[in-house]
Write a protein that holds these residues in place. Sequence first.
Motif, short mmCIF file in Angstrom:
data_model
loop_
_atom_site.label_atom_id
_atom_site.label_comp_id
_atom_site.label_asym_id
_atom_site.label_seq_id
_atom_site.Cartn_x
_atom_site.Cartn_y
_atom_site.Cartn_z
N SER A 118 0.83 -1.20 0.00
CA SER A 118 0.00 0.00 0.00
C SER A 118 0.87 1.25 0.00
CB SER A 118 -0.89 0.01 1.24
OG SER A 118 -1.55 1.24 1.38
N GLN A 119 0.44 2.26 -0.74
CA GLN A 119 1.22 3.50 -0.81
C GLN A 119 1.22 4.26 0.50
OE1 GLN A 119 -0.16 5.81 -4.14
NE2 GLN A 119 0.66 4.40 -5.65
N LEU A 120 0.19 4.07 1.32
CA LEU A 120 0.14 4.72 2.62
C LEU A 120 0.75 3.78 3.65
CD1 LEU A 120 -0.80 7.20 4.20
CD2 LEU A 120 -2.98 6.03 4.60
N GLN A 121 1.97 4.08 4.04
CA GLN A 121 2.70 3.20 4.95
C GLN A 121 2.09 3.21 6.34
OE1 GLN A 121 5.30 1.14 3.96
NE2 GLN A 121 4.62 1.85 1.95
N LEU A 122 2.23 2.10 7.05
CA LEU A 122 1.81 2.05 8.44
C LEU A 122 2.63 3.01 9.27
CD1 LEU A 122 1.48 -1.80 9.03
CD2 LEU A 122 -0.40 -0.18 8.83
N ALA A 123 1.98 3.69 10.21
CA ALA A 123 2.71 4.52 11.16
C ALA A 123 3.49 3.60 12.10
CB ALA A 123 1.73 5.39 11.95
N PRO A 124 4.58 4.10 12.71
CA PRO A 124 5.37 3.23 13.60
C PRO A 124 4.54 2.57 14.70
CG PRO A 124 6.58 5.24 13.12
CD PRO A 124 5.21 5.41 12.52
N ILE A 125 3.60 3.30 15.28
CA ILE A 125 2.82 2.72 16.37
C ILE A 125 1.90 1.63 15.84
CG2 ILE A 125 0.82 4.29 16.29
CD1 ILE A 125 2.71 3.35 19.49
N GLU A 126 1.44 1.76 14.60
CA GLU A 126 0.61 0.73 13.97
C GLU A 126 1.44 -0.50 13.64
OE1 GLU A 126 -2.31 4.02 11.75
OE2 GLU A 126 -0.67 3.05 10.68
N ARG A 127 2.62 -0.27 13.11
CA ARG A 127 3.52 -1.38 12.78
C ARG A 127 3.94 -2.11 14.06
NH1 ARG A 127 6.52 -2.98 8.40
NH2 ARG A 127 5.69 -1.26 7.16
N THR A 151 15.27 -5.07 9.70
CA THR A 151 16.36 -5.54 10.55
C THR A 151 15.80 -5.97 11.90
OG1 THR A 151 16.82 -3.36 11.52
CG2 THR A 151 17.95 -3.92 9.45
N ALA A 152 16.56 -6.80 12.59
CA ALA A 152 16.15 -7.24 13.93
C ALA A 152 16.09 -6.06 14.89
CB ALA A 152 17.12 -8.31 14.45
N GLU A 153 17.00 -5.10 14.74
CA GLU A 153 17.00 -3.93 15.61
C GLU A 153 15.74 -3.09 15.39
OE1 GLU A 153 17.74 -1.04 18.34
OE2 GLU A 153 18.56 -3.07 18.14
N HIS A 154 15.31 -2.97 14.15
CA HIS A 154 14.07 -2.25 13.85
C HIS A 154 12.89 -2.91 14.57
CE1 HIS A 154 10.66 -0.71 11.45
NE2 HIS A 154 10.29 -1.97 11.34
N VAL A 155 12.79 -4.21 14.48
CA VAL A 155 11.69 -4.94 15.12
C VAL A 155 11.78 -4.80 16.63
CG1 VAL A 155 10.66 -7.20 15.51
CG2 VAL A 155 11.46 -6.56 13.22
N ARG A 156 12.99 -4.96 17.17
CA ARG A 156 13.19 -4.88 18.62
C ARG A 156 12.78 -3.50 19.14
NH1 ARG A 156 17.95 -6.38 18.32
NH2 ARG A 156 17.57 -8.61 18.54
N SER A 157 13.13 -2.45 18.40
CA SER A 157 12.80 -1.08 18.81
C SER A 157 11.29 -0.85 18.84
CB SER A 157 13.46 -0.07 17.87
OG SER A 157 14.86 -0.10 17.99
N LEU A 158 10.60 -1.32 17.80
CA LEU A 158 9.15 -1.10 17.75
C LEU A 158 8.41 -1.95 18.78
CD1 LEU A 158 8.15 -0.51 14.03
CD2 LEU A 158 8.72 1.11 15.83
N SER A 178 9.06 11.46 17.87
CA SER A 178 9.25 10.40 16.87
C SER A 178 9.39 9.06 17.59
CB SER A 178 10.50 10.68 16.04
OG SER A 178 11.67 10.47 16.81
N ALA A 179 9.14 8.00 16.86
CA ALA A 179 9.27 6.67 17.44
C ALA A 179 10.70 6.41 17.90
CB ALA A 179 8.85 5.62 16.41
N THR A 180 11.67 6.88 17.12
CA THR A 180 13.07 6.66 17.48
C THR A 180 13.43 7.35 18.78
OG1 THR A 180 13.70 6.51 15.14
CG2 THR A 180 15.45 7.01 16.71
N VAL A 181 13.03 8.61 18.93
CA VAL A 181 13.32 9.36 20.16
C VAL A 181 12.59 8.72 21.34
CG1 VAL A 181 13.00 11.57 21.33
CG2 VAL A 181 13.81 11.51 18.97
N ALA A 182 11.36 8.29 21.12
CA ALA A 182 10.59 7.66 22.20
C ALA A 182 11.28 6.40 22.70
CB ALA A 182 9.19 7.33 21.70
N VAL A 183 11.75 5.57 21.79
CA VAL A 183 12.41 4.32 22.18
C VAL A 183 13.72 4.63 22.92
CG1 VAL A 183 13.57 2.25 21.32
CG2 VAL A 183 11.36 2.93 20.37
N GLN A 184 14.45 5.63 22.46
CA GLN A 184 15.69 6.03 23.16
C GLN A 184 15.40 6.39 24.60
OE1 GLN A 184 17.11 9.24 20.71
NE2 GLN A 184 18.12 7.89 19.24
#
Length: 273
Positions: A118-127, A151-158, A178-184
């Motif tokens: 789909s052209q509309l990507q899932l938001a990080p919280i949805e993924r 990547t495994a790190e991507h999955v682990r972070s989400l 952002s999802a990245t800052v939140a996970v940090q």
Amino acid sequence: MNTYRKMIADKVIKRSDVGQQIRLQDIHVKPGFNKRAHTAAYEAAQVELVEYLAGGGTVPALEVYPRDEGGVWLVEGHRRHDAFTRLAAAGQPVEWILITPFNGNDAERVARIATSNSQLQLAPIERAAVYAQLRAFNWSVEDIAKRVGKTAEHVRSLLQLCDADTDVQELVKAGEVSATVAVQHVRKHGERAGEVLEQKLTQAKAEGKAKVTGSADAPDFAKALQHPALAGMPGLDKLTPQALAELWAKLPAGLPKGALFVGAVALAQDETH
């Protein structure tokens, strides 16, 4: 038991030159299966998709599997299904929808959400919600990463984002962090991540920014106020982390972090007298 063969024999599914088709009314959406939130961005994309279809545009077949009660369950193509439903409600002659069988078990159906084109990507919280559901099927981080092409790190972070407290998730949903800052922050502050992020958001807004970025490096004011070095300081009991965050933004840049914090405390004391 409902099967494709039975639905073809009963003329619920018909074969055509372009493939298998089924009536829109026989396509069912399983409650809670689709993780996509109906945000403003989603609505804007849907308006465009509806206009495209109304103008004669074509889209890929919906991926489905048999529903025991009759018809089919939708696996992939929720936005297209929603657009067809809107067109039908508007009186457009939408009846037969192109479908293709989805082959896979319940876990693989969930994984399909994350690999949709789909052209509309899932938001990080949805993924993150999709990954959490796959984890509930006892898929490892590595299994999920391989299946969704990440990547495994991507999955682990989400997954960490999915496990974060509600206040953190709400900041991400609102687009203020952002999802990245939140996970940090979750990794660094644990259960206090939401509180710290709220402080940094206050600081960011005081600086005229709409969200916390990776460069927002204000101290953990709530923790700093408990430092022994500040014990007995006049007016300290009147200070709050939020007030310090706002005053932090008023200080000149380029000073050492320690000097900046002392300056923020001094300004706060002046404003409490």
